[in-house]
Design a protein around this motif. Structure first.
Motif, PDB file in Angstrom:
ATOM      1  N   UNK A  66       3.538 -12.900  85.856  1.00 16.23           N
ATOM      2  CA  UNK A  66       3.783 -14.329  85.821  1.00 16.23           C
ATOM      3  C   UNK A  66       2.851 -15.072  84.870  1.00 16.23           C
ATOM      4  N   UNK A  67       1.676 -14.488  84.546  1.00 19.10           N
ATOM      5  CA  UNK A  67       0.728 -15.178  83.686  1.00 19.10           C
ATOM      6  C   UNK A  67       1.173 -15.175  82.226  1.00 19.10           C
ATOM      7  N   UNK A  68       1.632 -14.040  81.761  1.00 20.70           N
ATOM      8  CA  UNK A  68       2.012 -13.940  80.354  1.00 20.70           C
ATOM      9  C   UNK A  68       3.524 -14.032  80.148  1.00 20.70           C
ATOM     10  N   UNK A  69       4.274 -14.154  81.273  1.00 17.91           N
ATOM     11  CA  UNK A  69       5.727 -14.243  81.218  1.00 17.91           C
ATOM     12  C   UNK A  69       6.338 -13.102  80.411  1.00 17.91           C
ATOM     13  N   UNK A  70       5.871 -11.897  80.725  1.00 16.17           N
ATOM     14  CA  UNK A  70       6.450 -10.708  80.125  1.00 16.17           C
ATOM     15  C   UNK A  70       6.943  -9.806  81.243  1.00 16.17           C
ATOM     16  N   UNK A  71       7.652  -8.773  80.859  1.00 19.84           N
ATOM     17  CA  UNK A  71       8.230  -7.876  81.845  1.00 19.84           C
ATOM     18  C   UNK A  71       9.640  -8.316  82.196  1.00 19.84           C
ATOM     19  N   UNK A  72      10.140  -7.777  83.267  1.00 17.44           N
ATOM     20  CA  UNK A  72      11.503  -8.066  83.690  1.00 17.44           C
ATOM     21  C   UNK A  72      11.594  -9.458  84.305  1.00 17.44           C
ATOM     22  N   UNK A  73      12.473 -10.273  83.776  1.00 17.97           N
ATOM     23  CA  UNK A  73      12.688 -11.604  84.328  1.00 17.97           C
ATOM     24  C   UNK A  73      13.811 -11.587  85.346  1.00 17.97           C
ATOM     25  N   UNK A  74      13.665 -12.420  86.371  1.00 24.50           N
ATOM     26  CA  UNK A  74      14.712 -12.505  87.384  1.00 24.50           C
ATOM     27  C   UNK A  74      14.798 -13.944  87.886  1.00 24.50           C
ATOM     28  N   UNK A  75      16.012 -14.449  88.157  1.00 24.70           N
ATOM     29  CA  UNK A  75      16.165 -15.822  88.648  1.00 24.70           C
ATOM     30  C   UNK A  75      15.691 -15.923  90.096  1.00 24.70           C
ATOM     31  N   UNK A  76      14.928 -16.965  90.359  1.00 20.37           N
ATOM     32  CA  UNK A  76      14.319 -17.147  91.679  1.00 20.37           C
ATOM     33  C   UNK A  76      14.600 -18.567  92.156  1.00 20.37           C
ATOM     34  N   UNK A  77      15.092 -18.678  93.370  1.00 22.71           N
ATOM     35  CA  UNK A  77      15.480 -19.953  93.957  1.00 22.71           C
ATOM     36  C   UNK A  77      14.370 -20.430  94.892  1.00 22.71           C
ATOM     37  N   UNK A  78      14.018 -21.720  94.822  1.00 20.84           N
ATOM     38  CA  UNK A  78      12.937 -22.233  95.663  1.00 20.84           C
ATOM     39  C   UNK A  78      13.202 -23.685  96.046  1.00 20.84           C
ATOM     40  N   UNK A  79      12.443 -24.143  97.052  1.00 23.33           N
ATOM     41  CA  UNK A  79      12.469 -25.537  97.490  1.00 23.33           C
ATOM     42  C   UNK A  79      13.871 -26.031  97.851  1.00 23.33           C
ATOM     43  N   UNK A  80      14.653 -25.170  98.487  1.00 20.89           N
ATOM     44  CA  UNK A  80      15.943 -25.621  99.002  1.00 20.89           C
ATOM     45  C   UNK A  80      15.672 -26.513 100.213  1.00 20.89           C
ATOM     46  N   UNK A  81      16.096 -27.758 100.141  1.00 20.70           N
ATOM     47  CA  UNK A  81      15.830 -28.705 101.218  1.00 20.70           C
ATOM     48  C   UNK A  81      17.008 -29.662 101.354  1.00 20.70           C
ATOM     49  N   UNK A  82      17.325 -29.996 102.598  1.00 16.50           N
ATOM     50  CA  UNK A  82      18.435 -30.906 102.904  1.00 16.50           C
ATOM     51  C   UNK A  82      17.934 -31.982 103.855  1.00 16.50           C
ATOM     52  N   UNK A  83      18.331 -33.215 103.609  1.00 19.16           N
ATOM     53  CA  UNK A  83      17.983 -34.328 104.489  1.00 19.16           C
ATOM     54  C   UNK A  83      18.366 -33.966 105.929  1.00 19.16           C
ATOM     55  N   UNK A  84      17.471 -34.184 106.897  1.00 16.67           N
ATOM     56  CA  UNK A  84      17.732 -33.760 108.286  1.00 16.67           C
ATOM     57  C   UNK A  84      19.082 -34.219 108.826  1.00 16.67           C
ATOM     58  N   UNK A  85      19.537 -35.418 108.466  1.00 16.66           N
ATOM     59  CA  UNK A  85      20.788 -35.933 109.016  1.00 16.66           C
ATOM     60  C   UNK A  85      22.027 -35.377 108.322  1.00 16.66           C
ATOM     61  N   UNK A  86      21.817 -34.625 107.243  1.00 18.00           N
ATOM     62  CA  UNK A  86      22.954 -34.063 106.523  1.00 18.00           C
ATOM     63  C   UNK A  86      23.077 -32.549 106.701  1.00 18.00           C
ATOM     64  N   UNK A  87      22.260 -31.971 107.520  1.00 19.61           N
ATOM     65  CA  UNK A  87      22.322 -30.532 107.709  1.00 19.61           C
ATOM     66  C   UNK A  87      23.579 -30.140 108.475  1.00 19.61           C
ATOM     67  N   UNK A  88      24.031 -28.909 108.207  1.00 13.18           N
ATOM     68  CA  UNK A  88      25.267 -28.367 108.805  1.00 13.18           C
ATOM     69  C   UNK A  88      26.513 -29.112 108.322  1.00 13.18           C
ATOM     70  N   UNK A  89      26.460 -29.645 107.114  1.00  9.22           N
ATOM     71  CA  UNK A  89      27.622 -30.299 106.514  1.00  9.22           C
ATOM     72  C   UNK A  89      27.956 -29.692 105.159  1.00  9.22           C
ATOM     73  N   UNK A  90      27.430 -28.495 104.871  1.00 10.10           N
ATOM     74  CA  UNK A  90      27.793 -27.782 103.649  1.00 10.10           C
ATOM     75  C   UNK A  90      26.944 -28.099 102.441  1.00 10.10           C
ATOM     76  N   UNK A  91      25.903 -28.931 102.604  1.00 11.09           N
ATOM     77  CA  UNK A  91      25.081 -29.304 101.455  1.00 11.09           C
ATOM     78  C   UNK A  91      24.300 -28.107 100.931  1.00 11.09           C
ATOM     79  N   UNK A  92      23.635 -27.377 101.822  1.00 11.23           N
ATOM     80  CA  UNK A  92      22.847 -26.217 101.405  1.00 11.23           C
ATOM     81  C   UNK A  92      23.727 -25.161 100.743  1.00 11.23           C
ATOM     82  N   UNK A  93      24.887 -24.901 101.319  1.00 10.97           N
ATOM     83  CA  UNK A  93      25.807 -23.921 100.739  1.00 10.97           C
ATOM     84  C   UNK A  93      26.253 -24.349  99.347  1.00 10.97           C
TER      85      UNK A  93
END
Length: 215
Positions: free
Chosen positions: A118-145
């Motif tokens: 991660x320091x020199x950004x060399x080697x095999x790259x891979x897509x990484x997902x982070x900080x998935x967050x949904x407003x508490x009142x909108x959860x279970x309504x398909x937003x995260x999906x």
């Protein structure tokens, strides 16, 4: 000191002042929620930082006093990443399109490419997902999906066939969502925090993306 410099300082002070007051959002009705997904803009940062802070930090008890500071720290991290993003990094937001509450932010997620070194950004790259967050009142309504599906499309558009993310082992609700969408356990990661502070282990999840995920 120039007038421009003074205005810049005043703007920063006013922004930081806002983080010590409750975040205001228009009234919502999740039962009739309709939302769309787009790339985040600087104008979205305050709303995004609020949603992330609410999702990962408590406002109750002794730690409630620290919530504005945590929210401000999240905002500054996001602002830095958006100001000078890596070549492959994107923050997506879901916003409500229902009449009367248009442009209410209801969720967000970040997607970037990580490297084995991660320091020199060399080697095999891979897509990484982070900080998935949904407003508490909108959860279970398909937003995260919807946000996850959009990230899969972006990953395929970048030329990748795999996607990775972390989830806490004791976060059963999130695990259920990821497994439902086709993610599988790649490995379970433990650290000294797991044993001495009795914190949950992290699970690295992986999904192989099909051609159907392309934009």
């Amino acid at each position: 000191m120039s007038k421009f410099s003074l205005n810049k300082i005043n703007t920063k002070l006013a922004l930081k002042y806002r983080f010590f007051h409750p975040y205001q959002q228009q009234p919502i009705n999740p039962a009739c929620c309709q939302f769309q997904i787009r790339t985040a803009t600087p104008a979205d940062l305050i709303g995004v930082s609020q949603i992330i802070a609410e999702s990962f930090h408590t406002q109750q008890g002794l730690w409630g006093w620290a919530f504005p500071l945590l929210r401000l720290g999240i905002y500054e991290d996001l602002r830095h990443r958006m100001a000078s993003p890596p070549s492959r990094h994107i923050c997506l937001v879901a916003f409500e399109t229902t009449t009367g509450a248009a442009n209410n932010l209801v969720g967000s997620v970040e997607l970037g490419v990580r490297y084995s070194d991660s320091w020199s950004q060399v080697g095999t790259g891979f897509p990484y997902l982070s900080n998935l967050a949904v407003h508490p009142q909108y959860r279970r309504h398909g937003v995260a999906s919807g946000l996850l599906t959009s990230c899969e499309k972006v990953s395929c558009n970048w030329g990748f066939q795999d996607l990775y993310l972390h989830v806490l082992e004791n976060n059963h609700q999130a695990r259920q969502l990821y497994f439902k969408l086709g993610y599988r356990v790649h490995k379970v990661e433990s650290s000294w925090n797991t044993f001495f502070l009795r914190r949950s282990s992290q699970m690295l999840l992986h999904k192989h993306l099909s051609a159907d995920s392309t934009i």
